[in-house]
Enzyme design. Structure first.
Site, mmCIF file in Angstrom:
data_model
loop_
_atom_site.group_PDB
_atom_site.id
_atom_site.type_symbol
_atom_site.label_atom_id
_atom_site.label_comp_id
_atom_site.label_asym_id
_atom_site.label_seq_id
_atom_site.Cartn_x
_atom_site.Cartn_y
_atom_site.Cartn_z
ATOM 1 C CD GLU A 469 28.531 54.468 23.016
ATOM 2 O OE1 GLU A 469 28.159 54.979 23.447
ATOM 3 O OE2 GLU A 469 28.146 52.845 23.514
ATOM 4 C CG ASN A 527 26.856 58.660 22.218
ATOM 5 O OD1 ASN A 527 26.609 58.252 22.257
ATOM 6 N ND2 ASN A 527 28.523 58.438 23.412
ATOM 7 C CD GLU A 559 26.747 54.831 19.612
ATOM 8 O OE1 GLU A 559 26.214 55.998 20.692
ATOM 9 O OE2 GLU A 559 27.833 54.558 19.810
ATOM 10 C CG ASP A 589 22.574 56.240 21.138
ATOM 11 O OD1 ASP A 589 22.357 54.835 21.636
ATOM 12 O OD2 ASP A 589 22.965 56.682 22.176
ATOM 13 C CD GLU A 646 23.383 51.550 23.077
ATOM 14 O OE1 GLU A 646 24.656 52.320 23.480
ATOM 15 O OE2 GLU A 646 21.997 51.684 23.080
#
Length: 713
Positions: A469, A527, A559, A589, A646
């Site tokens: 990520e 993201n 995400e 997400d 996560e």
């Protein structure tokens, strides 16, 4: 530089020689005097000319008389007889032969005039005397024939003093008459001109000091001449200027929609209150929901909502002023000065109010917005946030007090609707710090102070590194590494989140392409903020960045938060479809923290669900969290989605999510976010460990040779 409109300047301008009446009188006096002088001189010259003509006529007659006597009687040539003949009639007389010898009489000692032969010839031919004027004397010459037949010339002369004296008398009497006339006429002319110029002075006073001669201007405007027309034009211009000034004042200091004073008027009033050292309470209010009303019911209802909100606040201020025990306001000002300072913002200024009074006023304002607002057939709910600042404690000048109230209002907004917050030093420091952070963040984007870190993701079935990520980090030149929690929210507020998101995506794609070139095949997750995702050309811009970097679209995962995806499903479907078609993976997400519509979820092209770290953290101790984790993983498996847990930090958490069938995990158990070079080193070490583990497993499962088997027995 002196003031041109001051008393001294006005005194200079009012001196008599600068006035129109004085200058006109002087001009008339000079003109009349000049005319009188010209007339007097003309008359004097005429009188002298007539006198000279009379003397010359008499002299010519005397010359004829004497010449006749000389021609008839020779005895007249005797000196005594000639003197008797000429006595009393001429000033001098003598007879001369052509050669110049005197025959009779005595030539004068001075003023002897010689006549030309032509003049004498004409005199002889015409029988008249030749006349000439010289040195104030009229001279005459006539050719005569004496009794003895000889030709001689008679010369006679007479002084012109009588003509000159008459001219002098005319000049003296004329000048005296002129002076007497001017003495009598000029004051009368000055008075008449002054009366004629009086309306002009009235106009001058009206122009230089508006309003000082209003009654006089009204009288002057009744005249039916050019001055009256000028006065009427001035009155019309004055009215227009007054109306324009009033309109300009309203535009400058009043809000046209609510008819309340505006921000400029508030600052002026606040500055005046602080300059005299007066305590003052400044209350900033922001009404939430006005934009929603305008969007849902139209701008007309939106404007009406603003006017209603202003009316509510007026009523609140008036009711509070009746109950508050404050010193009487100065100059008839209201106890509470209410102003509209922005589209949704109002402000109340209460001179003499303390913290407790301001708190009570703010609470009254909150209570006014507890009930729905009627707008036609609709009833809408509006809320407000209130920030309170007290001067001079929270600011001794208008700008500082406004900043303190704004910081308090910001804190009230953060606390939620219907909240009140008072100004404090820490709020001011926080607001200033956020502003400095915004400025530094802009500079960071321009000067490459941002870095992208990567946190690895592990495929739980194969235990291999499957992706990472991308997480932004800010290396501030003085503050060091700034965590995202401090600056991402600021970026969203000040409009920097889109360039920030594009930077992270571009860096992630660039690194993905570089790693693929050296054989590191990883799927990089990036993201996407809600603001960035709502851009109408989000998909187009994203694909351009991916293609420009040379990265494979299948190596990029975007995400999207639940709230961004479900807030506008039509937009989400329109923007995500081309990305999914290009091979880009789409992940939800922090799944489970929003309000997902499962029916909508199945229609959008997602293929990854990321389980929020809060569920993973609590799953070992909170049964409900464990059920949520298991349900999400099971649902994703049925839908054909991958799952990423996560925040996996312990082996127990790893075994829990693996037991439920989670496909990927990331967290500190595997590795913290790290720079690209560090990730490459970490990945290489991980590959070495995996190869060693594979070699160990192969050695453990390889069959022993027959000799080793016999020895083992």
């Amino acid at each position: 530089m002196s003031d041109a409109s001051g008393p001294r300047a006005r005194a200079v301008n009012d001196r008599w020689w600068r006035g129109l009446a004085a200058r006109s009188t002087i001009a008339i006096g000079v003109l009349l005097a000049g005319m009188a002088v010209v007339i007097t001189l003309t008359a004097a010259l005429y009188v002298r000319a007539e006198g000279v003509a009379a003397v010359e006529r008499r002299l010519a007659r005397d010359a004829d008389r004497i010449s006749l006597a000389l021609a008839l009687d020779g005895r007249t040539l005797a000196q005594a007889s000639f003197a008797e003949l000429t006595a009393g009639s001429v000033d001098y007389a003598y007879v001369a032969l052509p050669d110049g010898r005197l025959v009779a009489g005595v030539a004068p000692a001075t003023s002897v005039t010689t006549f030309s032969q032509d003049a004498l010839a004409r005199s002889r031919a015409l029988g008249v005397a030749a006349l000439v004027e010289a040195d104030g004397v009229a001279h005459a010459a006539k050719v005569v024939t004496l009794i003895d037949g000889k030709t001689a010339v008679l010369h006679v002369g007479r002084s012109l003093s009588s003509a000159t004296a008459a001219m002098r008398d005319i000049v003296i009497y004329g000048l005296l008459a002129t002076l007497a006339f001017l003495i009598l006429a000029l004051p009368l002319a000055a008075l008449l001109i002054d009366r004629a110029a009086s309306p002009l002075r009235t106009l001058t006073r009206a122009v230089t000091r508006p309003g000082s001669a209003k009654d006089e201007m009204s009288r002057v405007s009744d005249r039916h001449d050019e001055i009256g027309a000028l006065a009427r034009a001035h009155l019309s211009i004055t009215r227009n200027l007054a109306e324009s000034a009033a309109a300009l004042h309203r535009l400058t200091f009043d809000d046209p929609l609510t008819l309340l004073p505006n921000r400029s008027s508030l600052i002026s009033r606040l500055s005046a209150a602080l300059q005299v050292g007066q305590d003052v309470a400044l209350i900033k209010l922001e009404v939430d929901g006005l934009a929603r009303v305008a969007a849902g019911l139209g701008q007309q209802h939106g404007d009406e909502a603003i006017r209603r909100a202003a009316d509510w606040l007026r009523k609140v201020a008036d009711e509070w002023a009746l109950q508050a025990t404050l010193p009487p306001p100065r100059g008839g000002d209201p106890a509470v000065f209410l102003a509209r300072i922005s589209d949704c913002g109002f402000a109340m200024l209460a001179p003499g109010a303390g913290a407790a009074d301001a708190e009570a006023l703010a609470r009254r304002a909150l209570a006014a917005f507890e009930t729905p607002m009627p707008l036609g057939e609709h009833h809408v709910t509006l809320t407000i946030a209130v920030g309170v600042a007290i001067g001079p404690a929270d600011g001794d000048e208008a700008g500082a007090l406004l900043r303190s109230a704004a910081a308090a209002l910001e804190a009230a907004r953060a606390a939620g609707p219907q909240s009140v917050r008072a100004a404090a030093a820490d709020l001011n420091r926080l607001a200033y710090g956020r502003l400095r952070l915004e400025q530094d963040l802009r500079r960071a984007l321009e000067h490459d102070q941002l870095e992208v870190y990567f946190q690895p993701q592990i495929a739980l079935k194969t235990n291999v590194v499957s992706g990472a990520e991308a997480l932004v980090r800010w290396r501030h030149p003085t503050r060091g590494l700034v965590p995202p929690i401090e600056f991402v929210a600021v970026a969203e507020e000040c409009g920097l989140v889109e360039p920030l998101g594009r930077f992270v995506l571009a860096e992630a794609c660039r690194m993905s392409a570089g790693w693929a070139a050296i054989g590191i095949e990883l799927r990089i997750a990036v993201n996407v903020s809600t603001i960035q995702f709502r851009h109408p050309r989000f998909a187009e811009t994203t694909l351009q960045i991916i293609r420009a970097s040379g990265a494979a679209p299948s190596s990029i995962e975007l995400e999207i938060t639940e709230s961004a995806a479900m807030g506008d499903p039509a937009h989400a479907a329109r923007e995500l479809a081309p990305l999914k078609a290009a091979g880009v993976s789409i992940a939800i997400d922090d799944f489970g923290t929003g309000y997902s519509n499962l029916a909508t979820l199945t229609q959008l092209p997602f293929n990854v669900l990321k389980i929020d770290r809060a569920f993973v953290r609590d799953a070992l101790v909170v049964p409900a969290a464990r059920v949520v984790v298991g349900t999400i993983i099971a649902m994703a498996e049925k839908l054909g989605f991958e799952t990423v847990a996560e925040g996996v930090e312990t082996v127990d958490q790893l075994e829990l999510v693996r037991g439920y069938g989670c496909t990927h995990a990331q967290g500190y158990l595997f590795g913290r976010p790290m720079a690209a070079a560090a990730l490459e080193a970490w990945y290489a070490n991980r590959m070495v460990d995996e190869l060693k583990a594979i070699g160990g497993r192969a050695a453990a499962t390889r069959p022993l040779p027959a000799r080793e088997q016999l020895q083992s027995r």
